[in-house]
Design a protein around this motif. Structure first.
Motif, PDB file in Angstrom:
ATOM      1  N   ILE A   1     -13.098  -7.173  -2.228  1.00  0.00           N
ATOM      2  CA  ILE A   1     -12.955  -6.626  -0.871  1.00  0.00           C
ATOM      3  C   ILE A   1     -12.242  -7.655   0.016  1.00  0.00           C
ATOM      4  N   ALA A   2     -12.705  -8.915  -0.064  1.00  0.00           N
ATOM      5  CA  ALA A   2     -12.126  -9.963   0.788  1.00  0.00           C
ATOM      6  C   ALA A   2     -10.647 -10.164   0.463  1.00  0.00           C
ATOM      7  N   THR A   3     -10.327 -10.158  -0.827  1.00  0.00           N
ATOM      8  CA  THR A   3      -8.933 -10.366  -1.218  1.00  0.00           C
ATOM      9  C   THR A   3      -8.044  -9.235  -0.704  1.00  0.00           C
ATOM     10  N   TRP A   4      -8.503  -7.999  -0.823  1.00  0.00           N
ATOM     11  CA  TRP A   4      -7.680  -6.881  -0.355  1.00  0.00           C
ATOM     12  C   TRP A   4      -7.544  -6.882   1.160  1.00  0.00           C
ATOM     13  N   LEU A   5      -8.626  -7.288   1.859  1.00  0.00           N
ATOM     14  CA  LEU A   5      -8.506  -7.389   3.324  1.00  0.00           C
ATOM     15  C   LEU A   5      -7.475  -8.451   3.691  1.00  0.00           C
ATOM     16  N   PHE A   6      -7.518  -9.569   2.982  1.00  0.00           N
ATOM     17  CA  PHE A   6      -6.536 -10.632   3.215  1.00  0.00           C
ATOM     18  C   PHE A   6      -5.122 -10.124   2.926  1.00  0.00           C
ATOM     19  N   LEU A   7      -4.981  -9.414   1.811  1.00  0.00           N
ATOM     20  CA  LEU A   7      -3.653  -8.891   1.474  1.00  0.00           C
ATOM     21  C   LEU A   7      -3.182  -7.868   2.509  1.00  0.00           C
ATOM     22  N   LEU A  56     -18.571  -6.886 -13.093  1.00  0.00           N
ATOM     23  CA  LEU A  56     -18.850  -6.868 -11.655  1.00  0.00           C
ATOM     24  C   LEU A  56     -19.722  -8.035 -11.251  1.00  0.00           C
ATOM     25  N   MET A  57     -20.757  -8.304 -12.011  1.00  0.00           N
ATOM     26  CA  MET A  57     -21.627  -9.424 -11.663  1.00  0.00           C
ATOM     27  C   MET A  57     -20.903 -10.744 -11.847  1.00  0.00           C
ATOM     28  N   ALA A  58     -19.925 -10.735 -12.724  1.00  0.00           N
ATOM     29  CA  ALA A  58     -19.170 -11.975 -12.930  1.00  0.00           C
ATOM     30  C   ALA A  58     -18.353 -12.341 -11.705  1.00  0.00           C
ATOM     31  N   HIS A  59     -18.126 -11.398 -10.813  1.00  0.00           N
ATOM     32  CA  HIS A  59     -17.350 -11.661  -9.600  1.00  0.00           C
ATOM     33  C   HIS A  59     -18.215 -12.191  -8.474  1.00  0.00           C
ATOM     34  N   GLY A  60     -19.498 -12.269  -8.652  1.00  0.00           N
ATOM     35  CA  GLY A  60     -20.387 -12.631  -7.558  1.00  0.00           C
ATOM     36  C   GLY A  60     -21.192 -11.409  -7.162  1.00  0.00           C
ATOM     37  N   SER A  61     -21.699 -11.401  -5.919  1.00  0.00           N
ATOM     38  CA  SER A  61     -22.584 -10.317  -5.511  1.00  0.00           C
ATOM     39  C   SER A  61     -21.834  -8.992  -5.437  1.00  0.00           C
ATOM     40  N   VAL A  62     -22.600  -7.905  -5.587  1.00  0.00           N
ATOM     41  CA  VAL A  62     -22.002  -6.581  -5.634  1.00  0.00           C
ATOM     42  C   VAL A  62     -22.407  -5.802  -4.385  1.00  0.00           C
ATOM     43  N   LEU A  63     -21.447  -5.153  -3.753  1.00  0.00           N
ATOM     44  CA  LEU A  63     -21.753  -4.349  -2.582  1.00  0.00           C
ATOM     45  C   LEU A  63     -22.278  -2.987  -2.999  1.00  0.00           C
ATOM     46  N   GLN A  64     -22.778  -2.242  -2.003  1.00  0.00           N
ATOM     47  CA  GLN A  64     -23.284  -0.903  -2.275  1.00  0.00           C
ATOM     48  C   GLN A  64     -22.176  -0.017  -2.852  1.00  0.00           C
ATOM     49  N   THR A  65     -20.943  -0.339  -2.493  1.00  0.00           N
ATOM     50  CA  THR A  65     -19.813   0.456  -2.953  1.00  0.00           C
ATOM     51  C   THR A  65     -19.523   0.243  -4.438  1.00  0.00           C
ATOM     52  N   GLY A  66     -20.135  -0.762  -5.022  1.00  0.00           N
ATOM     53  CA  GLY A  66     -19.821  -1.070  -6.413  1.00  0.00           C
ATOM     54  C   GLY A  66     -18.592  -1.960  -6.547  1.00  0.00           C
ATOM     55  N   ILE A  67     -18.096  -2.421  -5.425  1.00  0.00           N
ATOM     56  CA  ILE A  67     -16.944  -3.326  -5.430  1.00  0.00           C
ATOM     57  C   ILE A  67     -17.439  -4.716  -5.036  1.00  0.00           C
ATOM     58  N   THR A  68     -16.888  -5.718  -5.681  1.00  0.00           N
ATOM     59  CA  THR A  68     -17.386  -7.071  -5.409  1.00  0.00           C
ATOM     60  C   THR A  68     -16.895  -7.593  -4.065  1.00  0.00           C
ATOM     61  N   ASN A  69     -17.676  -8.543  -3.523  1.00  0.00           N
ATOM     62  CA  ASN A  69     -17.277  -9.172  -2.258  1.00  0.00           C
ATOM     63  C   ASN A  69     -15.898  -9.804  -2.368  1.00  0.00           C
ATOM     64  N   GLY A  70     -15.679 -10.464  -3.507  1.00  0.00           N
ATOM     65  CA  GLY A  70     -14.414 -11.176  -3.690  1.00  0.00           C
ATOM     66  C   GLY A  70     -13.219 -10.229  -3.635  1.00  0.00           C
ATOM     67  N   LYS A  87     -11.241   1.947  -6.963  1.00  0.00           N
ATOM     68  CA  LYS A  87     -11.976   2.938  -6.182  1.00  0.00           C
ATOM     69  C   LYS A  87     -11.197   3.296  -4.918  1.00  0.00           C
ATOM     70  N   LEU A  88     -11.582   4.408  -4.329  1.00  0.00           N
ATOM     71  CA  LEU A  88     -10.861   4.943  -3.171  1.00  0.00           C
ATOM     72  C   LEU A  88     -10.856   3.953  -2.011  1.00  0.00           C
ATOM     73  N   LEU A  89     -11.946   3.209  -1.866  1.00  0.00           N
ATOM     74  CA  LEU A  89     -12.036   2.247  -0.758  1.00  0.00           C
ATOM     75  C   LEU A  89     -10.922   1.209  -0.856  1.00  0.00           C
ATOM     76  N   ILE A  90     -10.705   0.699  -2.065  1.00  0.00           N
ATOM     77  CA  ILE A  90      -9.656  -0.309  -2.272  1.00  0.00           C
ATOM     78  C   ILE A  90      -8.277   0.302  -2.032  1.00  0.00           C
ATOM     79  N   VAL A  91      -8.086   1.520  -2.530  1.00  0.00           N
ATOM     80  CA  VAL A  91      -6.799   2.194  -2.323  1.00  0.00           C
ATOM     81  C   VAL A  91      -6.543   2.351  -0.812  1.00  0.00           C
ATOM     82  N   GLY A  92      -7.595   2.730  -0.088  1.00  0.00           N
ATOM     83  CA  GLY A  92      -7.462   2.866   1.372  1.00  0.00           C
ATOM     84  C   GLY A  92      -7.129   1.542   2.026  1.00  0.00           C
ATOM     85  N   LEU A  93      -7.810   0.477   1.579  1.00  0.00           N
ATOM     86  CA  LEU A  93      -7.540  -0.853   2.135  1.00  0.00           C
ATOM     87  C   LEU A  93      -6.094  -1.269   1.875  1.00  0.00           C
TER      88      LEU A  93
END
Lengths: 217, 156
Positions: free
Chosen positions: A36-42, A20-34, B80-86
């Motif tokens: 999250i951004a990639t899935w939003l883009f997708l 996780l730390m290798a991806h850059g900063s970590v959000l409260q969700t435990g998912i990396t910024n990178g 995680k569920l958040l990614i699945v939702g996204l």
């Protein structure tokens, strides 16, 4: 204060040296910024391609006449495109294999996986370019161009945008391959490969659907 | 994709599955095409109506391939569920957007968009069916006569 709390929570719940730390900063969700951004883009890409596919479906089923894929006049070469689909599937497999190898510390295999993926992707673009050339110049049928009819417009728009995405992916993979051979990736640092891989698999996913809808229906 | 090695996917099994689905997809389609051509020559019917062929192709042969890529290669199964939702939300949104538009297909059928565009007032120069002046090969058979185009324009 709040940010410190978030970071301390993230670090306490995940190994600081872990992936996780290798991806850059970590959000409260435990998912990396990178990620999250990639899935939003997708997600935006899903809507983009589904917009095109939706328009095609509405136009296709709203017509009284349409070129029949089972007729001899149908201009598209299905065996060639099926082979191209096979290439793209192979590229997804080699990318997963490459990423797993990097994660296991097998850098040579990982780099080979990246190289094979790039080559498969480049072959896909090459075959598509050949297909466009033969359709445009009417090598086997009368010329089939965007202004031929509605099917021509839909075909070139959908496969063209997809081909552009593949080309972007091939360029990104080529850069990653060079970085890999220069030793940039290891079992703790592989985020760019993982995130580019998400994009590449998405491109593969879109093609699987486009192949069925555009070529076989 | 994999964060830990226990999330490694059964790569070669999935590869063979994707290969088998693609081969089945093309094979099934080719069999239907030959059946349809034979039916047209003999005046019979293909072994399966086209709409059934399309549904089988989409939901039995294409959808599983797409799901394999989404669930295993994009590692959605282990996210995680958040990614699945996204990942799922855009599909739901476009579904909501597309379904109402399908009602337009009935309206589109009454028009004739799949014909060469003819500018209003230029009907005298419009190609007629069978005059061989069309430049687009297979679409020539469907070209409208000026009278048909006029009728189509009037339907607006």
């Amino acid at each position: 204060m709040f940010e410190e709390k978030i970071m301390s929570h993230a670090i306490s719940t995940h190994d600081a040296d872990g992936p996780l730390m290798a991806h850059g900063s970590v959000l409260q969700t435990g998912i990396t910024n990178g990620k999250i951004a990639t899935w939003l883009f997708l997600g935006s890409e899903v809507m983009f391609f589904t917009g095109l596919i939706g328009a095609y479906i509405v136009l296709r089923f709203g017509q009284t006449t349409w070129v029949d894929p089972s007729s001899h006049e149908f201009p598209l070469a299905i065996p060639l495109t099926a082979a191209n689909t096979f290439l793209l599937i192979c590229s997804s497999v080699t990318l997963v294999w490459g990423l797993q190898s990097i994660q296991q510390g097998k850098r040579a295999k990982g780099n080979l996986g990246l190289l094979l993926t790039t080559l498969f992707g480049a072959c896909f673009v090459g075959v598509q370019a050949f297909e466009y050339y033969s359709l445009w110049n009417g090598m086997h049928h009368p010329p089939f161009r965007p202004n031929s009819d509605l099917f021509g417009s839909c075909f070139y728009v959908m496969t063209g945008f997809h081909g552009f995405h593949v080309l972007v992916g091939v360029i990104a993979l080529a850069v990653l391959t060079v970085m890999g051979y220069r030793g940039h990736f290891n079992e703790k640092k592989y985020a760019p490969v993982e995130l580019t891989g998400l994009y590449w698999h998405f491109v593969d996913l879109v093609w699987i659907i486009l192949f069925a809808i555009v070529y076989l229906m | 994709m994999a964060h830990k090695h226990e999330h490694a996917v059964p790569l070669w099994t999935l590869f063979l599955l994707l290969l088998a689905f693609t081969a089945a997809e093309v094979g099934f389609y080719e069999i239907w095409v030959h059946s349809n051509q034979h039916a047209m020559e003999t005046g019979g019917v293909p072994f399966m109506p086209k709409v059934a062929m399309v549904l089988v192709l989409l939901f039995v042969l294409t959808l599983p391939k797409a799901l394999i890529v989404l669930v295993y290669f994009m590692h959605l199964k282990f996210e995680k569920l958040l990614i699945v939702g996204l990942a799922v939300l855009p599909f739901v949104m476009v579904g909501i957007a597309i379904l109402p538009n399908l009602s337009d297909t009935l309206a589109l059928k009454s028009r004739a968009y799949n014909h060469p565009t003819v500018a209003i007032g230029d009907y005298a120069h419009a190609p007629t069916a069978g005059d061989g002046s069309g430049e687009h090969g297979h679409s020539d058979a469907h070209e409208a006569t000026p009278a048909q185009t006029q009728e189509s324009t009037d339907s607006y």
